[in-house]
Enzyme design. Structure first.
Site, PDB file in Angstrom:
ATOM      1  N   CYS A  15      13.546 -33.434 -35.680  1.00  0.00           N
ATOM      2  CA  CYS A  15      12.469 -33.847 -34.785  1.00  0.00           C
ATOM      3  C   CYS A  15      11.098 -33.352 -35.221  1.00  0.00           C
ATOM      4  CB  CYS A  15      12.751 -33.404 -33.354  1.00  0.00           C
ATOM      5  SG  CYS A  15      12.977 -31.639 -33.172  1.00  0.00           S
ATOM      6  N   CYS A  50      17.152 -27.242 -29.428  1.00  0.00           N
ATOM      7  CA  CYS A  50      15.972 -26.420 -29.163  1.00  0.00           C
ATOM      8  C   CYS A  50      16.370 -24.968 -28.946  1.00  0.00           C
ATOM      9  CB  CYS A  50      15.220 -26.931 -27.937  1.00  0.00           C
ATOM     10  SG  CYS A  50      14.614 -28.593 -28.127  1.00  0.00           S
TER      11      CYS A  50
END
Lengths: 301, 156
Positions: free
Chosen positions: B60, B130
């Site tokens: 990402c 994350c």
């Protein structure tokens, strides 16, 4: 909304957000990032969240394969392999024709409309065709694309199969037109943008960048961090314009590198450069959305 | 009567299909960390007692920097800062991590698992990476600190 739909939407949006144009060149050093897969951690978590592992881990792949299966390896998975066509033997040969679903006459495999003048119905989606074939390009996947030509081909396809032209037709005509049109949209959105095109090529060659991968390439990360901090501190349009020029040059250089890497079927380098490009494109999007005095917020969902 | 009730209920349930479609949104805990991030900033990278972890998520394009200042006598983390360019979940994960490791020994801090971060912030499956990034960041910072100390004691 189920988690599967959720991640599907996120992936689709991510690919659509990254709309691009190319520009300029500069120097960035390439170094080999160490990619650490955390598949085990991720799969444990996925299980605990009762999501089938495959829907999460191979999201990008499954997104592309959801409408049709991509041909198997079109590139060597080993790096620095020479360009011999021997790997093509894995790809099942597609027949030249298939029967029209309505009149049963043979139609060219990738034809959108039945050529039989008394039939002329929209065909079903050709199984196994990749996005290059869908848009009428050479079936051999390549990074080097003439975007103008791609757009023309895309518009021609939409002229033929756009669902609006079939609103008065039978239900199946409408459905097939919608499917063909949707597929063409996806194919066009994927191929016109260098980053999504590179990621698609990596998917086709079974070397996608997984979300579970972690990057430990200090040189690249330092450069990214520094660029982001400069952007964060920028106060004027002129400062941002300078940063934009530098970043545009990074984008162009990385794209040139990708073109070489894919041509040489050097997947390892292609993957490295795709990761770099992801960072540069993110910076470009932040620059695009920059406005004096506007706080820098999270730059993607 | 029954039919009337049923149709009323079904009308109220299905009257606005658009309202039923779930809107993707962050958990309040994530939003809190995102709007009030803890310990944002930088420590002096060349300080011999500061360890810097710099990690990224290639899929990402997120980048995360986490720095720790260690008190050599006690071996505990006395200060911690982070800077993350990424999505709300990445910012929240690193912000939470800085709160969590302050005052900890390096051993305890290095043992924090991403699952704990994910659970605390109620991250959905698509955002688990994350929390992994935050775990990688603290480990990377600890390793950097240990490297520095080893180099310093070798040259001493």
């Amino acid at each position: 909304m189920s988690p599967i739909t959720f991640s599907f939407a996120s992936r689709a949006r991510a690919l659509f957000i990254i709309k691009s144009t190319l520009s300029l060149s500069s120097s960035t050093t390439s170094s080999s990032p160490r990619l650490i897969a955390h598949a085990s951690r991720l799969s444990t978590l996925s299980r605990s969240a009762s999501i089938p592992k495959t829907t999460h881990l191979n999201q990008r792949v499954s997104w592309h394969l959801s409408t049709r299966s991509a041909p198997s390896s079109l590139f060597h998975t080993s790096s620095r392999a020479s360009s011999s066509p021997s790997n093509d033997k894995e790809t099942p040969q597609k027949p030249e024709t298939r029967p029209c679903w309505k009149c049963a006459n043979p139609v060219p495999y990738l034809a959108l409309i039945c050529p039989n003048p008394t039939c002329k119905v929209v065909q079903t989606i050709a199984p196994g065709a990749n996005y290059f074939e869908v848009l009428g390009l050479s079936p051999e996947p390549t990074f080097d694309i003439d975007v103008k030509d791609l757009r023309n081909k895309f518009f021609k396809i939409q002229q033929q199969v756009h669902p609006d032209s079939y609103s008065q037709n039978t239900n199946s005509d409408q459905v097939y037109a919608q499917q063909q049109s949707t597929l063409a949209n996806k194919a066009y959105a994927t191929l016109k943008d260098p980053l999504s095109r590179a990621n698609y090529l990596l998917d086709l060659s079974h070397a996608p960048i997984h979300e579970s991968e972690s990057l430990d390439n200090p040189e690249l990360l330092m450069e990214v961090m520094e660029a982001r901090e400069l952007l964060e501190d920028a106060q004027t349009e002129a400062e941002v314009q300078d940063l934009k020029d530098v970043n545009d040059a990074r984008v162009l250089e990385t794209c040139q590198g990708l073109s070489d890497a894919f041509r040489e079927r050097d997947l390892e380098t292609a993957k490295e450069l795709s990761i770099k490009l992801q960072y540069w494109i993110r910076i470009r999007n932040v620059i695009r959305d920059w406005a004096a005095g506007k706080p820098v917020v999270a730059d993607h969902v | 009567m029954l039919r009337t009730t049923f149709s009323t209920v079904s009308r109220s349930l299905f009257a606005k299909p658009s309202a039923i479609i779930a809107v993707r949104s962050y958990h309040p805990k994530v939003i809190d960390h995102y709007e009030h991030p803890r310990n944002v900033g930088s420590l002096n990278k060349s300080d011999p007692f500061v360890g810097t972890g710099l990690v990224g998520a290639p899929a990402c394009g997120d980048v995360m920097k986490l720095q720790i200042k260690v008190d050599e006598a006690s071996g505990k983390i006395v200060d911690v800062k982070f800077k993350t360019f990424g999505c709300g979940s990445a910012i929240a994960s690193s912000s939470y991590m800085t709160e969590r490791v302050r005052g900890m020994t390096l051993e305890d801090a290095g043992a924090i698992k991403n699952t704990e971060v994910a659970k605390e912030l109620c991250l959905p499956p698509v955002k688990l990476h994350c929390s992994m990034l935050a775990e990688d960041a603290i480990k990377s910072a600890i390793n950097d600190y240990k490297r520095k100390r080893a180099a310093a004691s070798a040259s001493a």
